[in-house]
Design a protein around this motif. Structure first.
Motif, PDB file in Angstrom:
ATOM      1  N   LEU A   1      49.577  45.527  34.365  1.00 56.71           N
ATOM      2  CA  LEU A   1      48.918  44.749  33.324  1.00 56.71           C
ATOM      3  C   LEU A   1      49.847  44.389  32.171  1.00 56.71           C
ATOM      4  O   LEU A   1      49.684  43.343  31.540  1.00 56.71           O
TER       5      LEU A   1
ATOM      6  N   LYS B   1      50.162  40.704  30.588  1.00 54.86           N
ATOM      7  CA  LYS B   1      49.896  40.416  29.172  1.00 54.86           C
ATOM      8  C   LYS B   1      51.061  39.677  28.534  1.00 54.86           C
ATOM      9  O   LYS B   1      50.861  38.733  27.759  1.00 54.86           O
TER      10      LYS B   1
ATOM     11  N   LYS C   1      44.336  49.264  42.264  1.00 56.87           N
ATOM     12  CA  LYS C   1      44.032  47.833  42.328  1.00 56.87           C
ATOM     13  C   LYS C   1      45.213  46.981  42.778  1.00 56.87           C
ATOM     14  O   LYS C   1      45.054  45.779  42.989  1.00 56.87           O
TER      15      LYS C   1
ATOM     16  N   TYR D   1      47.045  41.942  43.411  1.00 58.18           N
ATOM     17  CA  TYR D   1      46.270  42.728  42.446  1.00 58.18           C
ATOM     18  C   TYR D   1      44.844  42.201  42.455  1.00 58.18           C
ATOM     19  O   TYR D   1      44.620  40.997  42.558  1.00 58.18           O
TER      20      TYR D   1
ATOM     21  N   PHE E   1      41.211  42.025  40.370  1.00 60.72           N
ATOM     22  CA  PHE E   1      40.719  42.122  38.991  1.00 60.72           C
ATOM     23  C   PHE E   1      39.203  42.287  38.931  1.00 60.72           C
ATOM     24  O   PHE E   1      38.473  41.827  39.809  1.00 60.72           O
ATOM     25  N   ASP E   2      38.741  42.893  37.821  1.00 60.28           N
ATOM     26  CA  ASP E   2      37.334  42.774  37.454  1.00 60.28           C
ATOM     27  C   ASP E   2      37.251  41.928  36.179  1.00 60.28           C
ATOM     28  O   ASP E   2      38.273  41.631  35.548  1.00 60.28           O
TER      29      ASP E   2
ATOM     30  N   ASN F   1      35.998  42.322  33.019  1.00 62.53           N
ATOM     31  CA  ASN F   1      36.413  42.888  31.728  1.00 62.53           C
ATOM     32  C   ASN F   1      37.925  43.046  31.641  1.00 62.53           C
ATOM     33  O   ASN F   1      38.530  42.817  30.594  1.00 62.53           O
ATOM     34  N   GLU F   2      38.519  43.420  32.733  1.00 63.30           N
ATOM     35  CA  GLU F   2      39.958  43.645  32.761  1.00 63.30           C
ATOM     36  C   GLU F   2      40.730  42.350  32.525  1.00 63.30           C
ATOM     37  O   GLU F   2      41.663  42.303  31.718  1.00 63.30           O
ATOM     38  N   ILE F   3      40.328  41.287  33.200  1.00 61.41           N
ATOM     39  CA  ILE F   3      41.091  40.043  33.059  1.00 61.41           C
ATOM     40  C   ILE F   3      40.882  39.426  31.681  1.00 61.41           C
ATOM     41  O   ILE F   3      41.800  38.835  31.109  1.00 61.41           O
TER      42      ILE F   3
ATOM     43  N   SER G   1      40.540  41.167  29.000  1.00 65.99           N
ATOM     44  CA  SER G   1      41.328  42.001  28.086  1.00 65.99           C
ATOM     45  C   SER G   1      42.811  41.639  28.068  1.00 65.99           C
ATOM     46  O   SER G   1      43.537  42.028  27.153  1.00 65.99           O
ATOM     47  N   LEU G   2      43.269  40.895  29.070  1.00 63.14           N
ATOM     48  CA  LEU G   2      44.676  40.519  29.124  1.00 63.14           C
ATOM     49  C   LEU G   2      45.026  39.455  28.080  1.00 63.14           C
ATOM     50  O   LEU G   2      46.184  39.323  27.688  1.00 63.14           O
TER      51      LEU G   2
END
Length: 326
Positions: free
Chosen positions: A218, A222, A266, A277, A279-280, A282-284, A286-287
């Motif tokens: 991640l 980012k 993941k 990879y 993703f879910d 919320n995770e993507i 947050s990037l």
């Protein structure tokens, strides 16, 4: 009957000579490593092997890590991470532009791009991680189905870049006559914060399709999004991103396989040495730095793919996020 110390040492020496010869063979010839295994410099291993078992384990030093044993070692992870562009270059050498289908669905899904074409707007578009042009082909092949009078050469300036020189060379040959299409090699992991070849903050609409998942962690993602992509987009410029989602059919297969090359829960290494990879939502989200981007949409796209020959249905799940540069 147990081996004597002298016979064990003799076996060890024979295997050492054989192992070194194998490594030298692979290092000094151009023979393809079809399994994409990691070949080690046995004289400079980052650990001290147990010589009591060395005759039996030396041949297994490059074995793939699997989920049962907790995944790949840091040494092997670093190998794949350090060679992302090399593995993609090899991928396109073998598959050229025959592996992926053109994304003729692209304009149907990217409403803001479709509206710009409908309204005869002049804009700059960039495909991040262009590969052999499956998104660009899908765009250019279908523009006139949206607006038959849209003037591609006058109204659209198109940029595309990729880490693979092989892919870019193939695409350049295809679009050599188009003065408004600019294609070049660039590695998203390079140190530049601005992408050479594209004026800073000049892109109005862009896409990044199955590209972010090519990086294994991640922090890398980012940095790419909040420096290079942020510096690419104009104010109010939009990025359309689609990638692999958790619980996709491919994800479930990786979890079930006994010899999965696992980076973490993941992230995995494919058989060809490239990363994937999953993703879910919320995770993507947050990037993206919320001081730089506003999220316009984030959802999971579910597709049922039918294999008519086998009579099977495959449930595919992709993450789709659209963000606007603030």
């Amino acid at each position: 009957m147990p081996e004597t110390t002298s016979s064990l040492l003799e076996t060890t020496n024979k295997n050492e000579s054989k192992g070194s010869a194998m490594v030298n063979h692979h290092a000094n010839t151009n023979r393809q490593n079809v399994n994409n295994e990691v070949y080690f410099d046995l004289e400079n291993l980052p650990f001290q092997p147990d010589f009591n078992y060395f005759p039996y384990t030396k041949g297994q030093l490059s074995i793939r890590g699997n989920s049962q044993s907790g995944g790949l070692s840091d040494y092997i992870k670093n190998h794949y991470t350090s060679n992302i562009s090399n593995y993609w270059n090899t991928f396109f050498k073998h598959n050229t532009n025959k592996f992926f289908k053109n994304r003729n669905w692209f304009l149907k899904e990217y409403e803001l791009l479709k509206d710009a074409i409908k309204n005869n707007l002049t804009f700059n578009f960039c495909e991040i991680g262009v590969g052999c042009g499956n998104t660009i082909n899908g765009l250019l092949n279908n523009i006139n189905t949206i607006n038959e009078n849209y003037n591609i050469e006058n109204n659209l300036t198109l940029y595309g870049f990729d880490c693979s020189k092989v892919a870019i060379d193939i695409l350049k040959e295809q679009y050599a006559k188009f003065k408004n299409i600019h294609l070049f090699v660039h590695d998203l992991l390079s140190n530049e914060e601005v992408i050479p070849g594209i004026p800073m903050n000049s892109i109005n609409l862009s896409s990044m399709i199955f590209v972010l998942s090519a990086f294994p962690n991640l922090d890398m993602m980012k940095r790419i999004l909040n420096t290079k992509v942020a510096n690419l987009l104009a104010k109010d410029g939009v990025l359309f991103l689609r990638d692999y989602a958790i619980n996709d059919l491919a994800y479930e297969r990786y979890l079930k396989e006994e010899m999965t090359k696992k980076i973490n829960d993941k992230a995995f290494v494919r058989g060809d040495g490239t990363f994937v990879y999953f993703f879910d939502e919320n995770e993507i989200i947050s990037l993206f730095d919320d001081k730089l981007f506003k999220v316009l949409e984030c959802k999971v796209v579910t597709k049922v793919v039918k294999n008519r020959k086998e009579g099977d249905e495959m449930n595919r799940k992709f993450i789709q996020i659209i963000v606007k540069r603030i």
